[in-house]
Design an enzyme around this catalytic site. Structure first.
Site, PDB file in Angstrom:
ATOM      1  N   SER A 697       0.799  -1.227   0.000  1.00  0.00           N
ATOM      2  CA  SER A 697       0.000   0.000   0.000  1.00  0.00           C
ATOM      3  C   SER A 697       0.830   1.274   0.000  1.00  0.00           C
ATOM      4  CB  SER A 697      -0.946  -0.002   1.204  1.00  0.00           C
ATOM      5  OG  SER A 697      -0.217  -0.032   2.408  1.00  0.00           O
ATOM      6  N   LYS A 740      -6.134   3.908   8.749  1.00  0.00           N
ATOM      7  CA  LYS A 740      -5.157   4.799   8.122  1.00  0.00           C
ATOM      8  C   LYS A 740      -5.656   6.236   8.084  1.00  0.00           C
ATOM      9  CE  LYS A 740      -3.132   1.196   5.182  1.00  0.00           C
ATOM     10  NZ  LYS A 740      -2.958   0.689   3.804  1.00  0.00           N
TER      11      LYS A 740
END
Length: 818
Positions: A697, A740
């Protein structure tokens, strides 16, 4: 008493109309002389009418012997015409008469006379048939009758000899039928049959059936006799053994055997279990109580009688109450609560249908095996307890962390010294119910050793199609586990074997966000710790700001366990202050935390102060929450090498190589001179080098940092980014969006770049936490770089170099002449 005696010869003339005397349970055949007792008025009147006429009466059997005053429909259509030989009236009004039957008669019509029945009749003539066939049937019937007498069919010797001496086939059939215990319907059918041959055939069939019945009866009697002899022998031997044991001082053992026998009889064991248990009990009865083998069998029988074979709790499902129980002890976890309530709703509907008989009771027990997956401390175990409480069931927890032996699940075989059942059977005995809620904790931490694989042993236990006959090695008999509600927990589902994972339904528990931790601390943790530390509610006040700082700077976890420990530490310090300084009330603010707990242990990352070349802000996920990280890229003279540092995993290294390949391929469009790749070394570093980092990611952040360093364009400091990349520049979705984004928000970030396919994941984030954030959803790297780099797309377009003009030479002035 009056007596009428007739000695005249037998009259064989059959009048057209005869009085009818109904009889119950018997049939008279021609040529027989029979005494008949008549007590009913209808019969007595018929006898009087016959005596007043030609002394001939029709004897007809009743279809139903319980009818007291029969009509024509209650009698058979064929009877026997009889002469009344003698008649005597008794003092009680009843009549005894002696009759001689002489003809079969068929009733045409019944007529009700003065209190009795009369019938219009016709004689049924005898049909002889072929002489040879008649003779053969005569012999066959007589032989079968003799066999029947030999098999033990009781008849007086005089009657038996009289029948055997008969030479008339018709009379043989009639007399055998009369004297044997055939059904009334069969006797009547023989009377109605005109042909002697057909009558003998019917009698032969009846004799065969009687012979078969006698043979079956004899066989059953022999079996019963053998069983009785066996039982008597066993009883005798058992009594002998008891006597021997009494001589040896074994009276206690005898009492123990009887006690076991009574308990086992009361258990109502299943049919496939009882023989094995009784066999072990009989073995135990034959052993000396002090022998080593007797101790092993005694322990086995103790386990058998202590298990809940037929004890269960009734499910009492109230969805409103269940929701209240879940909300009482748990804040947040809305998706998990919804799934639990859905499970309970389905179970309630099945129960209601089972009560109406629409579905089988076995179907109610069937259901999914729930698997709770999430980081430590987020409420997996307490949710399982709440499910048991809302169902009204017993609860038992089995910790499987570190289990490396198959016998932990299935138990040891009884051949081993100190053998015991597995932890599943032990849990059932502790729960005391056949349908408890079992929590199988930490199934992802099962190990495999040389003793076997415990995960493989769980396959049968957790399969609804197989666990109805789960067999523990110690018990050696199947136990029905289909009514147990199994709930499993795990931290990392990828560590669970595939076949085991296939049997379970995964329910994910996400980590708590800071706002949820704050509410949990205020509602549950603080009141509980006040009580546990001996403090009253108003003695210590912890401000909301103090709790917020405690969450962000003193704990770093997905759950709230460490937070509760820190709150407990605070309250213990406050309790000491109350006692030492004599204060009645202590107030703790965020400024007091350092005095009580020392310096802050965790300093959350914050956004960079200004845009920098080669420094991009990425986002990462951990089981304890999300945060931001800085990815730094430096370009220096060299030979085109790519240097990666910061403990990067293989997948993250591959993302960095893909970013470099993308930059090379699109160098002209991004304004990067191609010779820069050959004459420079690129060094990518992710700070916090002691912490391993892995995952795809970081692809967008790696690309932004790399392009920024090569194109010498700064990356915006107020933008964080996450997303996987491909060589062609596509942006792929990632996981952990909620954690996140909240980590970026905590760090002060105001704009976030996410993959386009992750846009639906924002629904997991409460609206009040998103309102001051701006989201960009990228489908390709061009879009992501446009939002990430200072100035946007204008710095990504290559401007062709301007041609360099040569400087003009200055004109030389001619020297002045003097």
């Amino acid at each position: 008493m009056s007596d009428s005696k007739i000695d005249t010869p037998v009259n064989t003339h059959l009048p057209e109309t005869l009085p009818v005397c109904p009889v119950r349970g018997s049939v008279i055949y021609p040529s027989m002389v029979m005494p008949i007792d008549a007590g009913r008025p209808v019969s007595i009147r018929a006898i009087d009418a016959a005596l007043a006429q030609e002394r001939v009466i029709l004897i007809v059997s009743q279809r139903d012997k319980d009818v007291e005053e029969p009509s024509g429909s209650d009698l058979y259509e064929v009877g026997t015409a009889c002469n009344i030989l003698r008649m005597r009236k008794n003092a009680d009004g009843s009549v005894q008469m002696l009759v001689q039957a002489f003809a079969r008669a068929r009733v045409e019509t019944f007529t009700q006379e003065d209190g009795y029945l009369s019938a219009k009749v016709t004689r049924i003539e005898e049909e002889e048939g072929r002489a040879t066939e008649l003779k053969a049937l005569f012999r066959e019937v007589k032989e079968r009758f003799e066999r029947l007498l030999k098999e033990g069919k009781y008849l007086t010797p005089e009657v038996a000899q009289f029948i055997l001496n008969l030479e008339d086939p018709s009379q043989l059939a009639d007399y055998i039928t009369f004297h044997l215990d055939f059904k009334l319907e069969d006797k009547q059918r023989v009377l109605e049959t005109a042909s002697a041959i057909e009558r003998l055939k019917r009698v032969a069939i009846l004799l065969d059936a009687e012979l078969d019945l006698l043979e079956t009866q004899r066989r059953i009697q022999q079996q019963v006799k053998d069983e009785v002899d066996k039982n008597q022998r066993e009883f005798y031997l058992r009594e002998q053994m008891k006597a021997i044991q009494r001589e040896l001082g074994g009276e206690e053992g005898e009492m123990e055997v009887e006690e076991f026998r009574e308990k086992i009889a009361a258990l109502q064991l299943p049919e496939n279990v009882r023989p094995e248990v009784e066999r072990e009990l009989n073995r135990f009865a034959r052993m000396h109580p002090d022998s080593a083998e007797a101790s092993v069998v005694r322990t086995y029988l103790d386990w058998i009688v202590s298990l809940p074979w037929n004890i269960r709790t009734e499910d009492q499902i109230d969805l409103k109450q269940a929701k209240a129980i879940l909300d009482e002890d748990h804040y947040g976890l809305e998706k998990v609560k919804d799934r639990v309530l859905e499970y309970l709703a389905v179970r309630k509907l099945k129960l209601e249908r089972a009560k109406k008989g629409e579905v089988a009771a076995e179907e109610v027990a069937k259901g999914p095996i729930l698997l709770f997956v999430g980081p430590p401390g987020v409420g997996k175990t307490s949710i399982a307890k709440a499910i048991a409480k809302s169902l009204g069931r017993k609860y038992h927890r089995i910790s499987l962390g570190g289990a490396r032996d198959e016998s932990d699940i299935r138990g040891h075989r009884r051949t081993y010294i100190g053998a015991l059942p597995g932890r599943v059977i032990q849990g059932l005995r502790q729960a005391g119910s056949k349908n408890p809620v079992f929590l199988l904790d930490e199934v992802d931490k099962l190990g495999a050793g040389y003793q076997g694989d415990p995960a493989a042993a769980l396959l049968e236990l957790l399969d609804p199609a197989q666990n109805k006959e789960f067999t523990d090695h110690y018990l050696g008999v199947p136990f029905d586990m289909s009514e147990v509600l199994f709930i499993c927990t795990a931290n990392f589902p990828e560590n669970i074997p595939g076949p085991l994972m296939d049997r379970m339904e995964l329910i994910e528990f996400t980590s708590y966000i800071e706002q949820e931790k704050l509410e949990i601390a205020k509602r549950y943790l603080l009141p509980r710790q006040l009580s546990e530390n001996g403090l009253k509610e108003n003695q210590v006040v912890v401000t909301e700001a103090a709790l917020n700082r405690l969450i962000t700077h003193y704990t770093r976890e997905a759950g709230v366990r460490n937070l509760e420990r820190e709150i407990g530490t605070l309250l213990r310090k406050a309790a000491r202050v109350i006692l030492e300084e004599g204060k009645k009330r202590v107030r703790i603010t965020d400024g007091d935390l350092e005095k009580y707990l020392g310096p802050a242990r965790h300093m959350p990352e914050s956004e960079a102060r200004e845009p920098q070349i080669g420094v991009a802000t990425g986002m990462f996920y951990t089981p304890v929450g999300g945060d931001i990280m800085f990815i730094e890229t430096s370009v220096m003279p060299g030979k085109g090498q790519l240097i990666l540092t910061g403990q990067l995993g293989e997948v993250m290294k591959e993302s960095a190589r893909a970013a470099l390949s993308y930059a090379k391929k699109n160098a002209a469009r991004l304004g990067i001179p191609l010779e820069k790749f050959d004459n420079s070394d690129v060094h990518i570093h992710v700070p916090a080098g002691a912490v391993p980092k892995e995952g795809p990611s970081a692809g967008i952040a790696l690309t932004a940092s790399l392009v920024s360093a090569l194109a010498e364009v700064p990356v915006r400091n107020d933008v964080s980014m996450t997303g996987e990349i491909t060589l062609t520049g596509r942006v792929l979705p990632i996981g952990g969006v909620k954690e996140k984004v909240l980590g970026a928000r905590r760090a002060g970030i105001r704009e976030v770049i996410l993959p386009k396919q992750n846009e639906p994941d924002l629904s997991d984030i409460p609206a009040y936490l998103r309102h001051n954030l701006r989201f960009h959803f990228a489908e390709n790297l061009d879009q992501a770089l446009d939002w990430a780099l200072v100035g946007g797309a204008q710095h990504m377009t290559h401007k062709p170099a301007q041609p360099v003009r040569k400087p003009r030479r200055p004109k030389v002035q001619p020297a002045a002449r003097a």
